[in-house]
Design a protein around this motif. Structure first.
Motif, PDB file in Angstrom:
ATOM      1  N   LYS A 135       0.842  -1.190   0.000  1.00 23.20           N
ATOM      2  CA  LYS A 135       0.000   0.000   0.000  1.00 23.20           C
ATOM      3  C   LYS A 135       0.879   1.243   0.000  1.00 23.20           C
ATOM      4  CE  LYS A 135      -3.768  -2.204   2.597  1.00 23.20           C
ATOM      5  NZ  LYS A 135      -4.615  -2.142   3.825  1.00 23.20           N
ATOM      6  N   LEU A 136       0.258   2.373  -0.295  1.00 23.77           N
ATOM      7  CA  LEU A 136       0.968   3.654  -0.282  1.00 23.77           C
ATOM      8  C   LEU A 136       2.244   3.592  -1.121  1.00 23.77           C
ATOM      9  CD1 LEU A 136       0.567   4.825   3.430  1.00 23.77           C
ATOM     10  CD2 LEU A 136      -0.674   5.632   1.422  1.00 23.77           C
ATOM     11  N   PHE A 137       2.074   3.220  -2.406  1.00 24.27           N
ATOM     12  CA  PHE A 137       3.179   3.217  -3.371  1.00 24.27           C
ATOM     13  C   PHE A 137       4.330   2.310  -2.923  1.00 24.27           C
ATOM     14  CE2 PHE A 137       1.135   7.414  -3.316  1.00 24.27           C
ATOM     15  CZ  PHE A 137       0.578   7.419  -4.588  1.00 24.27           C
ATOM     16  N   GLY A 138       3.962   1.211  -2.280  1.00 25.88           N
ATOM     17  CA  GLY A 138       4.988   0.250  -1.910  1.00 25.88           C
ATOM     18  C   GLY A 138       5.644   0.497  -0.565  1.00 25.88           C
ATOM     19  N   LEU A 139       5.217   1.534   0.160  1.00 20.06           N
ATOM     20  CA  LEU A 139       5.862   1.855   1.434  1.00 20.06           C
ATOM     21  C   LEU A 139       5.359   0.977   2.576  1.00 20.06           C
ATOM     22  CD1 LEU A 139       5.926   5.764   1.276  1.00 20.06           C
ATOM     23  CD2 LEU A 139       7.767   4.157   0.752  1.00 20.06           C
ATOM     24  N   LEU A 140       4.125   0.483   2.480  1.00 16.45           N
ATOM     25  CA  LEU A 140       3.558  -0.351   3.528  1.00 16.45           C
ATOM     26  C   LEU A 140       3.125  -1.688   2.942  1.00 16.45           C
ATOM     27  CD1 LEU A 140       1.322   2.236   5.458  1.00 16.45           C
ATOM     28  CD2 LEU A 140       3.604   1.431   6.076  1.00 16.45           C
ATOM     29  N   GLU A 141       3.235  -2.718   3.757  1.00 12.22           N
ATOM     30  CA  GLU A 141       2.850  -4.058   3.332  1.00 12.22           C
ATOM     31  C   GLU A 141       1.404  -4.321   3.710  1.00 12.22           C
ATOM     32  OE1 GLU A 141       5.594  -7.772   3.569  1.00 12.22           O
ATOM     33  OE2 GLU A 141       4.502  -7.653   5.462  1.00 12.22           O
ATOM     34  N   ASP A 142       0.673  -4.990   2.818  1.00 13.41           N
ATOM     35  CA  ASP A 142      -0.709  -5.342   3.107  1.00 13.41           C
ATOM     36  C   ASP A 142      -0.740  -6.473   4.136  1.00 13.41           C
ATOM     37  OD1 ASP A 142      -3.578  -5.555   2.748  1.00 13.41           O
ATOM     38  OD2 ASP A 142      -3.155  -7.405   1.661  1.00 13.41           O
ATOM     39  N   ARG A 297      11.401  -7.636  13.391  1.00 14.09           N
ATOM     40  CA  ARG A 297      11.718  -6.318  12.850  1.00 14.09           C
ATOM     41  C   ARG A 297      11.510  -6.328  11.343  1.00 14.09           C
ATOM     42  NH1 ARG A 297      17.369  -2.929  13.794  1.00 14.09           N
ATOM     43  NH2 ARG A 297      16.582  -0.910  13.072  1.00 14.09           N
ATOM     44  N   GLY A 298      10.863  -5.290  10.828  1.00 12.29           N
ATOM     45  CA  GLY A 298      10.656  -5.189   9.392  1.00 12.29           C
ATOM     46  C   GLY A 298       9.410  -5.928   8.947  1.00 12.29           C
ATOM     47  N   SER A 299       9.048  -5.739   7.673  1.00 15.52           N
ATOM     48  CA  SER A 299       7.879  -6.401   7.110  1.00 15.52           C
ATOM     49  C   SER A 299       8.222  -7.829   6.718  1.00 15.52           C
ATOM     50  CB  SER A 299       7.392  -5.632   5.867  1.00 15.52           C
ATOM     51  OG  SER A 299       8.371  -5.723   4.831  1.00 15.52           O
ATOM     52  N   LEU A 300       7.203  -8.610   6.407  1.00 13.97           N
ATOM     53  CA  LEU A 300       7.421  -9.992   5.971  1.00 13.97           C
ATOM     54  C   LEU A 300       8.246 -10.024   4.691  1.00 13.97           C
ATOM     55  CD1 LEU A 300       6.883 -13.046   6.057  1.00 13.97           C
ATOM     56  CD2 LEU A 300       4.743 -12.603   4.823  1.00 13.97           C
ATOM     57  N   THR A 301       7.936  -9.145   3.750  1.00 14.29           N
ATOM     58  CA  THR A 301       8.687  -9.107   2.493  1.00 14.29           C
ATOM     59  C   THR A 301      10.158  -8.840   2.759  1.00 14.29           C
ATOM     60  OG1 THR A 301       6.714  -8.207   1.405  1.00 14.29           O
ATOM     61  CG2 THR A 301       8.798  -8.078   0.198  1.00 14.29           C
ATOM     62  N   ILE A 306      15.678 -10.439   2.805  1.00 18.59           N
ATOM     63  CA  ILE A 306      16.938 -10.493   3.552  1.00 18.59           C
ATOM     64  C   ILE A 306      17.461 -11.929   3.575  1.00 18.59           C
ATOM     65  CG2 ILE A 306      17.914 -10.384   5.891  1.00 18.59           C
ATOM     66  CD1 ILE A 306      16.206  -7.871   6.325  1.00 18.59           C
ATOM     67  N   HIS A 307      16.563 -12.854   3.830  1.00 23.48           N
ATOM     68  CA  HIS A 307      16.948 -14.269   3.891  1.00 23.48           C
ATOM     69  C   HIS A 307      17.503 -14.743   2.546  1.00 23.48           C
ATOM     70  CE1 HIS A 307      16.716 -18.527   4.953  1.00 23.48           C
ATOM     71  NE2 HIS A 307      16.084 -18.725   3.811  1.00 23.48           N
ATOM     72  N   ILE A 308      16.804 -14.457   1.465  1.00 22.10           N
ATOM     73  CA  ILE A 308      17.231 -14.925   0.140  1.00 22.10           C
ATOM     74  C   ILE A 308      18.514 -14.230  -0.283  1.00 22.10           C
ATOM     75  CG2 ILE A 308      16.619 -14.906  -2.316  1.00 22.10           C
ATOM     76  CD1 ILE A 308      13.703 -15.390  -1.397  1.00 22.10           C
ATOM     77  N   ARG A 309      18.624 -12.930   0.003  1.00 22.40           N
ATOM     78  CA  ARG A 309      19.845 -12.206  -0.370  1.00 22.40           C
ATOM     79  C   ARG A 309      21.051 -12.781   0.372  1.00 22.40           C
ATOM     80  NH1 ARG A 309      18.376  -7.318   0.895  1.00 22.40           N
ATOM     81  NH2 ARG A 309      19.615  -6.934   2.752  1.00 22.40           N
ATOM     82  N   ARG A 310      20.875 -13.093   1.641  1.00 16.01           N
ATOM     83  CA  ARG A 310      22.014 -13.602   2.408  1.00 16.01           C
ATOM     84  C   ARG A 310      22.312 -15.065   2.095  1.00 16.01           C
ATOM     85  NH1 ARG A 310      21.395 -10.213   8.063  1.00 16.01           N
ATOM     86  NH2 ARG A 310      21.721  -8.200   7.051  1.00 16.01           N
ATOM     87  N   MET A 311      21.295 -15.831   1.761  1.00 18.63           N
ATOM     88  CA  MET A 311      21.566 -17.177   1.265  1.00 18.63           C
ATOM     89  C   MET A 311      22.366 -17.099  -0.029  1.00 18.63           C
ATOM     90  SD  MET A 311      18.048 -19.321   1.963  1.00 18.63           S
ATOM     91  CE  MET A 311      18.723 -20.841   1.338  1.00 18.63           C
ATOM     92  N   SER A 312      21.961 -16.199  -0.928  1.00 20.91           N
ATOM     93  CA  SER A 312      22.682 -16.024  -2.190  1.00 20.91           C
ATOM     94  C   SER A 312      24.121 -15.613  -1.925  1.00 20.91           C
ATOM     95  CB  SER A 312      21.993 -14.954  -3.050  1.00 20.91           C
ATOM     96  OG  SER A 312      20.658 -15.305  -3.343  1.00 20.91           O
TER      97      SER A 312
END
Length: 696
Positions: A135-142, A297-301, A306-312
């Motif tokens: 929502k709000l141009f990608g700033l908030l997660e639904d 901390r942070g949204s689910l996305t 973070i998990h996928i980036r650090r696994m990579s």
């Protein structure tokens, strides 16, 4: 364990079995029997003697498998060191890049490779991005779509879209885990896994006792077993959770997917490695969300990315440097030190000949600082103290607000991307008509979606947008303000679009040249590929992938290459990343090391360097990359090529640059370097350092 059994096992081992070893054997048998009872329906019908025999066979097979893994990992480590030694030798013999500067070159390509690993799986995450709304141009997660995703992760009734989103995440997670295990990671695989991250402040404020009391009711107790397979009692679970709490609070970076260094220490000590955030098994989606609300901390996305980036990241580290990356790095340093010492003994002036220095870049970052940025150590909190964490967050927030306040007009000054895009495309022999045609196309939604399918993604998608600043923005409210500012000013869209246009053209160029064998390639093309880490053996794999057509344009089929050889696909996409950041400039890992000096966050030095060098990475990266490209042309091109490239770069960026300092710097560069550009590269170094300092 019975005495007679202990004696029999001791005879097999050729020594007396200790009481502790005897207890471990008994525990292993009990655990194996419990496992077989749950996995083999006919196990309970066997006699006790047969059950023990079956359990012993299972233990023996596990011991054999562990032995095979140890041998394999030793071989992988030797192979990784041999490959990097071979590359050090090639850089010295073919490119004249020696000692620590050669290590710097290897680390830059490794950093690009890590980003290529991430990009190679991005197409598989399309359903994930579609499944969690914003929502709000990608700033908030639904919150509703996020909740449905977690329900799907726990196998609970959810929506079709959320089920597809979790399936996409699980597919990529499993693929990365398999690659990591093949590269030397020792780790199990959890069913229906969903990562957690932890807010250090919330845990630290609560304390271990309150945290344990709050989390215990949320956990699936059936997942917590002792070594002998028996369920953990309360005291045993409390001890496990206390260890997990201490790990999270003292680690400072608990959402790491694989703690490679932790694994290495555990293996060397003969113990088992426990990744604490994988220790916590929640009983359902409501429990996961309850914990995330209280201590996350942070949204689910953000948690998932973070998990996928650090696994990579860890997959890339293991594949490039072996199961023990630190040993490979120390091995390369010892080779470089020997080379530098030999140069001194042979009469080479160490002070005058800067190529034997143990530092790299215009601002002479120590090679250890570059390594700290490649491993991620430079972005960790330097201490587990509250002062360090609060200080790091406060200073990061201040820098985010600086970005928000000062980059409002950056879109105008970023018009200098137009000449750098055209020049970088020309460097790869892309036709003028293709350069012009692709630039407006790349901003369209169809071309953007197709580029994503190819693994061409924006850094903003992975949370790595760091064009002007040396570090990521983070995920707190100040980061959202900075991100919103860059989006509203069209800076993000512009940067992504220019890089996308260049990458698409380069993929089209690959479709053409991949029809040729290695020896038939133009000498310049071969040199560019080798410089980006792609060799003749990789080219054999690349040629197998073929091409595909989109809107009448033939592109290289990188998805087919991913099926053929994931590592080569990561190399190719890392090469694309390296080159598209010449079209729309981005800092290398060396530039990041120069701006943070490899010093951890939350320390006086770490925060001082990050603040002093805020907005400085762009001019530093500009000078360093142009110097490197001119040196490449000096080696593989003609004098005309060098002069043309330098003139086009200076004139183009001067005409399109909207910033007075940038224009002045370009003018000074051409005036000072015109007479020396064809001479020794050290002369160009001096001019460029002065210019970079002036721009900064």
């Amino acid at each position: 364990m019975r005495v007679e059994c202990q004696i029999k096992v001791g005879k097999v081992l050729g020594r007396k079995l200790t009481d502790e070893e005897g207890r471990k054997v008994v525990d292993s048998l009990k655990y194996a029997m419990r496992t077989l009872r749950n996995t083999e329906p006919d196990f309970s019908s066997l006699t006790q003697s047969q059950q023990i025999q079956k359990a012993a066979e299972l233990i023996a097979s596990q011991i054999q498998e562990e032995a095979k893994i140890k041998v394999r990992n030793r071989n992988l480590q030797v192979l990784a060191q041999a490959k990097n030694y071979k590359e050090l030798k090639r850089l010295r013999d073919e490119d004249g890049v020696v000692a620590f500067k050669a290590i710097g070159k290897i680390l830059v390509n490794a950093d690009n490779y890590i980003r290529g690993v991430m990009n190679s799986y991005i197409n598989d995450l399309a359903d994930l991005f579609n499944g969690i709304d914003s929502k709000l141009f990608g700033l908030l997660e639904d919150p509703e779509s996020a909740y449905n995703f977690v329900r799907s992760a726990f196998g609970e009734k959810s929506t079709v879209v959320s089920d597809k989103a979790y399936a996409a995440f699980a597919k990529v997670n499993d693929a990365l885990l398999d690659r990591a295990r093949n590269a030397g990671l020792v780790s199990g695989k959890l069913k229906r896994y969903i990562p957690q991250n932890h807010d250090w402040y919330k845990l630290s404020k609560a304390g271990a006792d309150k945290w344990i009391a709050d989390i215990k009711p949320l956990l699936d107790r059936s997942q917590f077993m002792n070594e002998d397979g028996s369920p953990m009692r309360d005291l045993e679970l409390d001890a496990l959770l206390r260890r997990a709490f201490n790990n999270i609070v003292t680690d400072g970076n608990p959402e790491s997917a694989f703690n490679i260094q932790g694994q290495i220490k555990a293996r060397r000590g003969g113990g088992r490695f426990e990744n604490q955030h994988r220790v916590l098994h929640f009983k359902n989606a409501d429990a996961w969300f309850a914990y995330h609300s209280a201590y996350g901390r942070g949204s689910l996305t953000e948690v998932l990315m973070i998990h996928i980036r650090r696994m990579s990241h860890d997959v890339g580290m293991l594949e490039r440097f072996g199961p023990d990356p630190e040993s490979t790095y120390q091995f390369m340093k010892s080779v470089a030190e020997t080379e530098a010492n030999n140069a001194r003994l042979s009469g080479s002036s160490f002070i005058k000949d800067l190529k034997y220095s143990d530092s790299v870049g215009l601002f002479r970052a120590n090679i250890d600082a570059v390594w700290a940025n490649v491993t991620g150590e430079a972005n960790r909190i330097g201490s587990s103290s509250r002062l360090s964490h609060y200080g790091a967050d406060f200073m990061q927030g201040w820098r985010n607000l600086e970005v928000a306040g000062k980059l409002g007009k950056a879109f105008i000054t970023s018009f200098s991307d137009i000449p750098t895009y055209l020049i970088a495309s020309g460097f790869h022999n892309i036709m003028w008509s293709d350069r012009v045609a692709m630039l407006p196309r790349a901003f369209g939604s169809e071309w953007r979606d197709y580029a994503t399918r190819l693994g061409i993604i924006s850094d903003t998608l992975t949370g790595d947008f760091n064009r002007w600043s040396g570090d990521n923005l983070g995920n707190n409210w100040t980061a959202k303000v900075a991100d919103a500012t860059m989006r509203a000013s069209l800076l993000t869209a512009w940067t992504d679009g220019v890089r996308r246009a260049f990458s698409l053209n380069l993929m089209a160029a690959f479709a053409k040249i991949s029809k040729l064998d290695w020896n038939s390639l133009d000498a310049g093309d071969r040199a560019r590929l080798v410089d980006g880490g792609i060799n003749a053996n990789d080219w054999l794999e690349i040629r197998k992938a073929g091409s595909e057509s989109f809107k009448g344009v033939e592109f290289f089929n990188v998805r087919a290459l991913q099926e053929i050889n994931p590592q080569v696909a990561s190399k190719l996409l890392g090469y694309i990343v390296k080159e598209n950041e010449m079209a729309s400039l981005g800092p290398t890992v060396i530039t990041r090391a120069e701006t943070n000096r490899g010093v951890a966050k939350g320390t006086l030095g770490g925060e001082l360097f990050r603040s002093l060098f805020l907005f400085k990475s762009f001019p530093i990266a500009f000078m360093e990359k142009q110097i490197e490209r001119i040196r490449w042309l000096q080696r593989y091109g003609t004098k005309t090529d060098v002069l043309s490239y330098a003139a086009l770069t200076v004139v183009g960026t001067t005409l399109f640059g909207g910033d007075d300092n940038h224009t002045t710097c370009s003018t000074r560069t051409v005036n000072r370097s015109r007479s020396s550009i064809l001479q020794q590269s050290d002369a160009l170094d001096i001019v460029s350092v002065q210019c970079a300092e002036y721009s900064a």
